[in-house]
Motif scaffolding. Structure first.
Motif, PDB file in Angstrom:
ATOM      1  N   TRP A   1       0.831  -1.203   0.000  1.00 14.68           N
ATOM      2  CA  TRP A   1       0.000   0.000   0.000  1.00 14.68           C
ATOM      3  C   TRP A   1       0.868   1.256   0.000  1.00 14.68           C
TER       4      TRP A   1
ATOM      5  N   ARG B   1       2.351   1.802  -3.475  1.00 17.77           N
ATOM      6  CA  ARG B   1       1.385   2.350  -4.448  1.00 17.77           C
ATOM      7  C   ARG B   1       1.103   3.825  -4.169  1.00 17.77           C
ATOM      8  N   SER B   2       0.897   4.151  -2.903  1.00 20.63           N
ATOM      9  CA  SER B   2       0.534   5.528  -2.571  1.00 20.63           C
ATOM     10  C   SER B   2       1.682   6.498  -2.814  1.00 20.63           C
TER      11      SER B   2
END
Length: 381
Positions: free
Chosen positions: A228, A231-232
């Protein structure tokens, strides 16, 4: 007056940034002529009326300055890049110390009223050094490789140390540092083809725990992220860690019952004969044992591989078992026939078996701790 203020600000910034390292580096550059000047200033500090010292100081100072003029270029001719200018700055810092020593001593200032202030010359050398280091850093950064970024960062740090905030050096340092890291993404854990909630967990703690533990380990030039986070932050990983529980088995509660016959000879008295003889009684009892047990196990598989070539850098399995059991008992017959272990079982009380989530959590933590120890000891990212 303004010149004096600027000069003081320059000296303060210099000392604050470089600390005591300058003093030792400067003293290494003292020449015979330099020591003569400092000795004469010290004599005047102890005795301002030392006429001989007053007379000798101007010539000694000029000799020290001429000596430094002649040696600076020749001494560091073969030293390249910014390092040469840093070395030259350290040479002129001797004259800076001399300048300050004379001005701070009234008797020495009378004898040598106009010593040369090398502040501009020193700053000039630092500017040249910063420019050299900066250009080398930018050159390595343009290679667009991790190794180039690591070298770029080292040069840019030197540029910023020579002249703090030189051009956009701080932004480039941040960029070089980011490019120099090996970025490792820890993927979500596969809990034996089930969601983590299947095993009673409130959250998927293992992925986050591994990222925290490995970052705390402080591998050189390595940073760990969850998928996560990657991706962020638009991070392209260099390596990927996969955690997969190929087996998690939590058994049902099994019950086993068996009995044990006990027999003992108990002394109940003595005969009235001379000498007396012991009198024994045979006592018996049957112990009924109930054993409750669970046998559970898990296997954690870890794979670390290159995100571009898919080649493994680490692959192994980590298995562990958790066996829970408890035995209780009751008996029929004469309690005097019981052994100490029989009494312990009779007094034992059955407690509820551990829950599914509790067992799963212990299995996972034990296997994870073994994996983490192996990575810390053997894996190089």
């Amino acid at each position: 007056m303004m010149h004096r203020v600027l000069h003081t600000i320059f000296l303060f910034a210099l000392v604050a940034y470089y600390g005591c390292g300058i003093s030792s580096a400067v003293k290494q550059n003292y020449t015979f002529e330099d020591r003569q000047v400092f000795d004469l200033v010290e004599r005047l500090k102890k005795n301002p009326n030392d006429a001989a010292a007053q007379a000798l100081l101007p010539d000694a100072y000029r000799a020290a300055l001429q000596k430094r003029d002649s040696l600076t270029e020749a001494k560091y001719y073969n030293l390249g890049g910014g390092e040469r200018h840093i070395a030259l700055a350290n040479e002129w810092l001797v004259m800076q110390q001399m300048y300050e020593a004379i001005l701070s001593n009234p008797a020495a200032k009378i004898a040598m009223p106009n010593p040369w202030d090398p502040a501009f010359k020193i700053q000039q050398e630092y500017n040249l050094a910063a420019d050299e280091f900066y250009r080398q850093g930018v050159g390595y950064l343009n290679y667009n490789t991790r190794e180039g970024a690591q070298k770029a960062y080292d040069y840019l740090v030197k540029a910023n140390k020579a002249v703090p905030g030189y051009k956009d050096v701080r932004e480039l340092m941040s960029e070089a540092l980011d490019r120099s890291y090996i970025k490792v993404v820890v993927s979500p854990v596969n809990y034996y083809n089930n969601a983590f909630s299947y095993w009673g967990f409130q959250n998927d703690w293992l992925q986050q725990q591994m990222v925290r533990d490995l970052n705390f380990r402080s591998y050189k030039n390595v940073k760990f992220f969850t998928d996560w986070d990657a991706r962020s932050q638009n991070i392209r990983p260099d390596k990927i860690v996969e955690l997969n529980y190929t087996r998690i088995y939590i058994s049902q509660l099994f019950t086993q019952q068996y009995s044990i016959n006990r027999k003992a000879e108990i002394k109940t008295g003595e005969t009235k004969t001379i000498p007396p003889k012991p009198v024994y009684e045979t006592v018996t009892a049957t112990v009924y044992v109930t054993k409750r047990y669970m046998q559970s196990n898990a296997t954690l598989q870890c794979r670390i591989y290159d995100a571009y070539s898919n080649r493994n850098s680490f692959y192994d399995n980590f298995s562990n078992n958790y066996n829970w059991n408890i035995e209780t008992a009751n008996y029929r017959g004469d309690s005097r026939a019981l052994t100490a272990e029989d009494r312990r079982l009779v007094n034992n009380r059955f407690t509820n078996e551990p829950g599914r989530a509790e067992i799963a959590d212990k299995l996972l933590r034990d296997s994870y701790n073994t994996l983490l120890s192996r990575i810390n000891n053997r894996v190089s990212f």
